[in-house]
Design a protein around this motif. Sequence first.
Motif, PDB file in Angstrom:
ATOM      1  N   ASP A 220       8.757   4.153  13.411  1.00 26.32           N
ATOM      2  CA  ASP A 220       8.120   5.311  12.764  1.00 26.32           C
ATOM      3  C   ASP A 220       6.667   5.027  12.397  1.00 26.32           C
ATOM      4  N   ILE A 221       6.365   3.799  11.994  1.00 24.39           N
ATOM      5  CA  ILE A 221       4.976   3.447  11.682  1.00 24.39           C
ATOM      6  C   ILE A 221       4.107   3.568  12.930  1.00 24.39           C
ATOM      7  N   ILE A 222       4.613   3.073  14.060  1.00 26.44           N
ATOM      8  CA  ILE A 222       3.876   3.222  15.320  1.00 26.44           C
ATOM      9  C   ILE A 222       3.721   4.691  15.671  1.00 26.44           C
ATOM     10  N   ASN A 223       4.769   5.458  15.462  1.00 23.96           N
ATOM     11  CA  ASN A 223       4.708   6.891  15.781  1.00 23.96           C
ATOM     12  C   ASN A 223       3.639   7.609  14.977  1.00 23.96           C
ATOM     13  N   ILE A 224       3.523   7.276  13.704  1.00 20.95           N
ATOM     14  CA  ILE A 224       2.557   7.963  12.825  1.00 20.95           C
ATOM     15  C   ILE A 224       1.148   7.408  12.993  1.00 20.95           C
ATOM     16  N   PHE A 225       1.002   6.084  13.016  1.00 18.36           N
ATOM     17  CA  PHE A 225      -0.328   5.473  13.002  1.00 18.36           C
ATOM     18  C   PHE A 225      -0.800   5.002  14.377  1.00 18.36           C
TER      19      PHE A 225
ATOM     20  N   PHE B  90       0.854  -1.200   0.000  1.00 20.49           N
ATOM     21  CA  PHE B  90       0.000   0.000   0.000  1.00 20.49           C
ATOM     22  C   PHE B  90       0.883   1.241   0.000  1.00 20.49           C
ATOM     23  N   ASN B  91       0.722   2.083  -1.015  1.00 16.21           N
ATOM     24  CA  ASN B  91       1.553   3.281  -1.118  1.00 16.21           C
ATOM     25  C   ASN B  91       0.801   4.400  -1.824  1.00 16.21           C
ATOM     26  N   LYS B  92       1.485   5.519  -1.998  1.00 12.46           N
ATOM     27  CA  LYS B  92       0.854   6.707  -2.564  1.00 12.46           C
ATOM     28  C   LYS B  92       0.303   6.463  -3.969  1.00 12.46           C
ATOM     29  N   GLU B  93       0.929   5.549  -4.712  1.00 10.81           N
ATOM     30  CA  GLU B  93       0.537   5.308  -6.096  1.00 10.81           C
ATOM     31  C   GLU B  93      -0.761   4.508  -6.221  1.00 10.81           C
ATOM     32  N   ASN B  94      -1.017   3.611  -5.274  1.00  9.38           N
ATOM     33  CA  ASN B  94      -2.188   2.740  -5.416  1.00  9.38           C
ATOM     34  C   ASN B  94      -3.273   2.970  -4.366  1.00  9.38           C
TER      35      ASN B  94
ATOM     36  N   ARG C 262      10.176   8.098   3.856  1.00  9.30           N
ATOM     37  CA  ARG C 262       9.244   7.526   4.833  1.00  9.30           C
ATOM     38  C   ARG C 262       8.258   8.524   5.418  1.00  9.30           C
ATOM     39  N   MET C 263       8.722   9.651   5.890  1.00 10.95           N
ATOM     40  CA  MET C 263       7.822  10.578   6.573  1.00 10.95           C
ATOM     41  C   MET C 263       6.772  11.130   5.612  1.00 10.95           C
ATOM     42  N   LEU C 264       7.203  11.549   4.430  1.00  7.65           N
ATOM     43  CA  LEU C 264       6.240  12.087   3.456  1.00  7.65           C
ATOM     44  C   LEU C 264       5.218  11.023   3.062  1.00  7.65           C
ATOM     45  N   GLU C 265       5.707   9.788   2.856  1.00  4.83           N
ATOM     46  CA  GLU C 265       4.827   8.701   2.428  1.00  4.83           C
ATOM     47  C   GLU C 265       3.825   8.330   3.521  1.00  4.83           C
ATOM     48  N   THR C 266       4.294   8.127   4.743  1.00  4.16           N
ATOM     49  CA  THR C 266       3.394   7.694   5.819  1.00  4.16           C
ATOM     50  C   THR C 266       2.401   8.785   6.198  1.00  4.16           C
ATOM     51  N   ILE C 267       2.842  10.027   6.203  1.00  6.26           N
ATOM     52  CA  ILE C 267       1.919  11.121   6.537  1.00  6.26           C
ATOM     53  C   ILE C 267       0.860  11.278   5.451  1.00  6.26           C
ATOM     54  N   TYR C 268       1.274  11.139   4.182  1.00  7.73           N
ATOM     55  CA  TYR C 268       0.301  11.192   3.080  1.00  7.73           C
ATOM     56  C   TYR C 268      -0.744  10.086   3.246  1.00  7.73           C
TER      57      TYR C 268
ATOM     58  N   LEU D 245       1.580  -2.018   5.004  1.00  9.01           N
ATOM     59  CA  LEU D 245       2.743  -1.157   4.800  1.00  9.01           C
ATOM     60  C   LEU D 245       3.966  -2.057   4.715  1.00  9.01           C
ATOM     61  N   GLU D 246       4.532  -2.188   3.515  1.00  7.87           N
ATOM     62  CA  GLU D 246       5.617  -3.158   3.327  1.00  7.87           C
ATOM     63  C   GLU D 246       6.509  -2.824   2.136  1.00  7.87           C
ATOM     64  N   SER D 247       6.347  -1.653   1.561  1.00  3.37           N
ATOM     65  CA  SER D 247       7.035  -1.360   0.311  1.00  3.37           C
ATOM     66  C   SER D 247       8.286  -0.511   0.529  1.00  3.37           C
ATOM     67  N   GLU D 248       9.062  -0.363  -0.542  1.00  2.00           N
ATOM     68  CA  GLU D 248      10.279   0.454  -0.500  1.00  2.00           C
ATOM     69  C   GLU D 248       9.967   1.895  -0.098  1.00  2.00           C
ATOM     70  N   GLU D 249       8.830   2.400  -0.549  1.00  3.93           N
ATOM     71  CA  GLU D 249       8.486   3.789  -0.239  1.00  3.93           C
ATOM     72  C   GLU D 249       8.361   4.025   1.265  1.00  3.93           C
ATOM     73  N   ILE D 250       8.048   2.944   2.013  1.00  8.58           N
ATOM     74  CA  ILE D 250       7.909   3.058   3.466  1.00  8.58           C
ATOM     75  C   ILE D 250       9.244   2.833   4.173  1.00  8.58           C
ATOM     76  N   ILE D 251      10.005   1.840   3.738  1.00  9.40           N
ATOM     77  CA  ILE D 251      11.239   1.485   4.454  1.00  9.40           C
ATOM     78  C   ILE D 251      12.384   2.434   4.132  1.00  9.40           C
ATOM     79  N   TYR D 252      12.435   3.009   2.926  1.00 11.61           N
ATOM     80  CA  TYR D 252      13.523   3.927   2.598  1.00 11.61           C
ATOM     81  C   TYR D 252      13.347   5.218   3.392  1.00 11.61           C
ATOM     82  N   LYS D 253      14.347   5.554   4.155  1.00 12.37           N
ATOM     83  CA  LYS D 253      14.232   6.639   5.126  1.00 12.37           C
ATOM     84  C   LYS D 253      13.946   7.991   4.477  1.00 12.37           C
ATOM     85  N   GLU D 254      14.532   8.229   3.287  1.00 14.00           N
ATOM     86  CA  GLU D 254      14.352   9.544   2.652  1.00 14.00           C
ATOM     87  C   GLU D 254      12.914   9.783   2.196  1.00 14.00           C
TER      88      GLU D 254
END
Length: 365
Positions: free
Chosen positions: A230-235, A136-140, A176-182, A165-174
Motif C-alpha cells: 500500500d505504501i508503494i501504491n500511494i507514494f 512520521f504520522n498525522k500528529e507530528n 492506513r488509507m486515510l493516514e497515508t493519503i493525508y 513510515l513505521e508507526s501503528e497508524e500506518i500498519i493498522y489497516k483500518e
Amino acid sequence: MRHLESISNKNFYQIPMEFNKYTKRNLLKYAMGANLYMNALMDLYNKTITVRLKDICTITICFEDAIKESEVGRGERNVLEFLDKIYDELISGKTDENSIPLIFIRVRNPSQFISFTSKLSKNQLGLIAGFTFPKFNKENATIYLEHLEKVNKKFHEKIYGMPILESEEIIYKENRMLETIYLKDLLAKYKDFILNIRVGGTDFSSIFGLRRKVSSSVYDINVVNDCLTDIINIFGRSKDGYVISAPVWEYFSSDINSNEVKGLIREIELDKENGFCGKTIIHPTQGIYVDIMHAVEFEEYIDAKNILKSAESGGVFKGYNGNKMNEILPHYNWAKEICNRGKIFGVLNKDISFDKLFLEMGAIK
C-alpha cells in the motif's frame, strides 16, 4: 563521493557519477544507496573519516532507538563536536569533500529536532544533508515539515527531510488509507525538501511480535508485505516522483557465502522488483551488496536508452538481446528510473553480471 569506488572501473560501461548534497534533487534522491545507521554516541570521526567507511556514501546518525533518552544530551554534544572537527579539517585541507559521506540525522521527536537545530551553526549545518523523521504520522508531520522549511530559510542551506513510515497508524489497516493519503497530500506542499520516503520494516514487524528469519524476507511476512504494498501504491506512482527506500535487513556477516549475505542479496532483488531504491543498513559489511545490486546491467540499460530515444514515436520493438518486447509508452517510466539509477550506481559492461562480481569477491557458485 561516488558509489562502488572499490569496484574496478573496467567492470563499468558507464562509471558511477560523483555527487554531494548539492547535486540536483532529481538525481540525488536515487543516491542514498546503502544508508548506514550509526549510534550518536560513537566515535563518529574515526568511524567515518579517519578509517573511511569502505563503500558507504550515506550515514544516518541516530538519536532515537539507538540511544536512551537520558543520553540524548551527550549524543548531541558528540555530534556537534564531530561536525566541528570535519569543518576544521576541511578548512585546513586535512580532509577533502570526497571523504565525507552524506550525513543525515535521525532525530528523536519533533521537540528534539527543534532543540537540536537551534544549537547548530551555519558551518555545522552546511555539512548535514538532512534529517530523518521517525514514526512520521498525522500528529507530528506538520511540526517536522514546518520547522524543516524554517531551517532552510534561516540558514539559506539545502537541508532535506526523509520521513519514516513505521508507526501503528500506518500498519493498522483500518487507519492506513486515510493516514497515508493525508501524509502524501501534506508532503506535496513541501516536496522540494523531501529527498526520500523511508519505511521501517522492523518497527512494523514488532507491532505484531514478528521477526523474519535469515531464510525468509520481509515480503514473506504477510501483514508487513500488505502494508509495504500500500505504501508503494500511494507514494510510488511515477507521476509523483518519490523514491522509497527499502527496510533494513537485520542479519550481517563478513562471509559472502553465508546465509546472512545470501539472504540480503535475495531481499535486495525483491526490493527492486517491488519498487524500492536504496536500503537502510545496520552494519558496514552490508553496504557493498546493496550498492552493487543497484548498479544497472548492460542489457536493461540499452533497452531503457532505446525506449527513451523512441518516446515521441511510440510503438513496440524487440529488446537488445532479442528476448523481450519493449513497448515504448508502458515502459517509459521504467526506462527513466533505470537511466537515473545508471547515472548514480553505474552501468555494468556487457559481459559483467552481479553474479560475476560476487564471484570475484569470493562467492562460491
